[in-house]
Design an enzyme around this catalytic site. Structure first.
Site, PDB file in Angstrom:
ATOM      1  N   GLU A  90      54.435  81.930 -28.284  1.00 36.43           N
ATOM      2  CA  GLU A  90      55.898  81.985 -28.353  1.00 36.43           C
ATOM      3  C   GLU A  90      56.478  81.155 -27.188  1.00 36.43           C
ATOM      4  OE1 GLU A  90      58.490  83.372 -30.479  1.00 36.43           O
ATOM      5  OE2 GLU A  90      59.394  81.998 -29.031  1.00 36.43           O
ATOM      6  N   ASP A 139      61.562  80.280 -37.966  1.00 41.14           N
ATOM      7  CA  ASP A 139      62.880  79.630 -38.006  1.00 41.14           C
ATOM      8  C   ASP A 139      63.017  78.901 -39.336  1.00 41.14           C
ATOM      9  OD1 ASP A 139      63.820  80.156 -35.241  1.00 41.14           O
ATOM     10  OD2 ASP A 139      62.046  78.989 -34.704  1.00 41.14           O
ATOM     11  N   ASP A 175      63.356  86.512 -44.355  1.00 41.70           N
ATOM     12  CA  ASP A 175      64.533  87.101 -45.009  1.00 41.70           C
ATOM     13  C   ASP A 175      65.395  85.992 -45.599  1.00 41.70           C
ATOM     14  OD1 ASP A 175      65.090  86.096 -42.448  1.00 41.70           O
ATOM     15  OD2 ASP A 175      66.989  87.176 -42.388  1.00 41.70           O
ATOM     16  N   ARG A 214      62.185  92.228 -34.562  1.00 39.68           N
ATOM     17  CA  ARG A 214      63.615  92.205 -34.223  1.00 39.68           C
ATOM     18  C   ARG A 214      64.411  91.479 -35.326  1.00 39.68           C
ATOM     19  NH1 ARG A 214      66.285  88.781 -30.584  1.00 39.68           N
ATOM     20  NH2 ARG A 214      68.355  89.635 -30.159  1.00 39.68           N
ATOM     21  N   GLU A 216      63.617  91.098 -38.409  1.00 37.88           N
ATOM     22  CA  GLU A 216      63.614  91.902 -39.631  1.00 37.88           C
ATOM     23  C   GLU A 216      64.687  92.993 -39.528  1.00 37.88           C
ATOM     24  OE1 GLU A 216      59.806  93.642 -40.262  1.00 37.88           O
ATOM     25  OE2 GLU A 216      60.215  94.089 -42.357  1.00 37.88           O
TER      26      GLU A 216
HETATM   27  C1  LIG Z   1      63.389  83.518 -36.035  1.00 37.42           C
HETATM   28  S1  LIG Z   1      62.323  83.826 -34.676  1.00 37.42           S
HETATM   29  C2  LIG Z   1      61.388  85.249 -35.201  1.00 37.42           C
HETATM   30  C3  LIG Z   1      60.723  85.941 -34.046  1.00 37.42           C
HETATM   31  C4  LIG Z   1      59.860  87.157 -34.426  1.00 37.42           C
HETATM   32  N1  LIG Z   1      58.712  86.763 -35.219  1.00 37.42           N
HETATM   33  C5  LIG Z   1      60.679  88.196 -35.170  1.00 37.42           C
HETATM   34  O1  LIG Z   1      60.469  88.345 -36.402  1.00 37.42           O
HETATM   35  O2  LIG Z   1      61.509  88.853 -34.537  1.00 37.42           O
HETATM   36  C6  LIG Z   1      61.108  82.529 -34.846  1.00 37.42           C
HETATM   37  C7  LIG Z   1      60.284  82.372 -33.575  1.00 37.42           C
HETATM   38  O3  LIG Z   1      59.275  81.395 -33.780  1.00 37.42           O
HETATM   39  C8  LIG Z   1      59.102  80.700 -32.562  1.00 37.42           C
HETATM   40  N2  LIG Z   1      58.457  79.411 -32.842  1.00 37.42           N
HETATM   41  C9  LIG Z   1      58.965  78.360 -33.519  1.00 37.42           C
HETATM   42  N3  LIG Z   1      58.121  77.330 -33.519  1.00 37.42           N
HETATM   43  C10 LIG Z   1      57.009  77.746 -32.842  1.00 37.42           C
HETATM   44  C11 LIG Z   1      55.781  77.121 -32.490  1.00 37.42           C
HETATM   45  N4  LIG Z   1      55.530  75.846 -32.826  1.00 37.42           N
HETATM   46  N5  LIG Z   1      54.878  77.833 -31.789  1.00 37.42           N
HETATM   47  C12 LIG Z   1      55.130  79.118 -31.440  1.00 37.42           C
HETATM   48  N6  LIG Z   1      56.288  79.765 -31.737  1.00 37.42           N
HETATM   49  C13 LIG Z   1      57.212  79.079 -32.422  1.00 37.42           C
HETATM   50  C14 LIG Z   1      60.533  80.578 -32.022  1.00 37.42           C
HETATM   51  O4  LIG Z   1      60.574  80.342 -30.626  1.00 37.42           O
HETATM   52  C15 LIG Z   1      61.133  81.909 -32.389  1.00 37.42           C
HETATM   53  O5  LIG Z   1      61.027  82.870 -31.367  1.00 37.42           O
END
Ligand SMILES: C[S@@+](CC[C@H](N)C(=O)[O-])C[C@H]1O[C@@H](n2cnc3c(N)ncnc32)[C@H](O)[C@@H]1O
Length: 235
Positions: A90, A139, A175, A214, A216
């Site tokens: 992360e 994302d 989602d 979070r 979700e």
């Molecule tokens: C929308 S958030 C969801 C976070 C968590 N999984 C949740 O469901 O609450 C997507 C996460 O993926 C991480 N992320 C995106 N690209 C990534 C990568 N190449 N390597 C590791 N994490 C990554 C982002 O920093 C972000 O915190």
């Protein structure tokens, strides 16, 4: 090994395009910053050693969570499965700090953290060693001009395939309807994975032993239900 027929432009994009948003949120509280400074170096994923050598006790499998956010799901899995070694990646430092705090509070021993882009550690992870990979609420990058930032390119899937054990599970939740369609298309057109859903319940309900993340919780609070996709890595 089956490999996807991704184009050169797809390859270039996933190598060079950033798939995450911000790296920092609010300034960390001094206590949390101190904890990160002290504990993170001890539990950071070590790129100079293969994953199997990084867990103090013997572990009988290794699971990876990509983009763990605040680490709610990862910490719960690590507590529920002390015999499994977990790697979490992360790049958002406030999320990393939150997980480090939970690891300290709960005395969790079986987690290694990579506080950066997961793709940087792929070359360190040997073939066929991961039993499970979670990508939860990635994302979605919904704007067309940002679509190239999406993490689940066929090139990333080639690496996921390589690192996973035959029969291992790739679990993706989202989602975001468009992203679910995209993920389903990307993964089911990759020759290395089989979608395990037999009925609608299988994608409407989370797999057993699930802990809500979070994102979700945020979606549910808005009345948006998530979709859960479970794939098996073919041999
Ligand atoms: C929308 S958030 C969801 C976070 C968590 N999984 C949740 O469901 O609450 C997507 C996460 O993926 C991480 N992320 C995106 N690209 C990534 C990568 N190449 N390597 C590791 N994490 C990554 C982002 O920093 C972000 O915190």
């Amino acid at each position: 090994m089956p490999s996807s027929a991704h184009s050169d432009s797809d390859k270039q994009q996933s190598e060079h395009v950033r798939s995450f948003g911000r790296r920092r949120g609010k300034k960390l509280r001094p206590g949390r910053e101190r904890l990160v400074d002290e504990l993170l170096p001890k539990i950071k994923f070590d790129v100079s050693h293969p994953p199997s050598q990084q867990f103090a006790g013997a572990v009988n499998d290794i699971w990876l969570e990509i983009g763990f956010g605040g680490g709610e799901h990862l910490a719960a899995q690590a507590l529920a499965h002390p015999q499994i070694g977990f790697i979490g990646a992360e790049p958002f430092i406030n999320g990393v700090a939150k997980l480090v705090n939970t690891i300290s509070d709960e005395n969790i021993k079986n987690v290694r953290i990579w506080p950066d882009d997961v793709r940087e550690i792929f070359p360190t992870i040997t073939d066929s060693i991961l039993g499970r990979i979670f990508i939860l609420f990635p994302d979605p990058w919904p704007k067309k001009r940002h679509a190239k930032r999406r993490l689940l390119t066929h090139e990333t899937l080639d690496e996921i395939y390589r690192m996973m054990k035959p029969g291992g599970e790739l679990i993706v939740a989202s989602d975001h309807t468009d992203y679910v369609r995209y993920a389903l298309f990307q993964i089911s057109t990759h020759p290395g994975f089989e979608w395990l859903a037999k009925s609608a319940t299988d994608w409407r309900e989370p797999p057993k032993g699930w802990t809500r993340t979070r994102y979700e919780e945020k979606a549910l609070a808005k009345g948006i239900k998530a979709t859960y996709l479970v794939f098996r890595r073919q041999s």
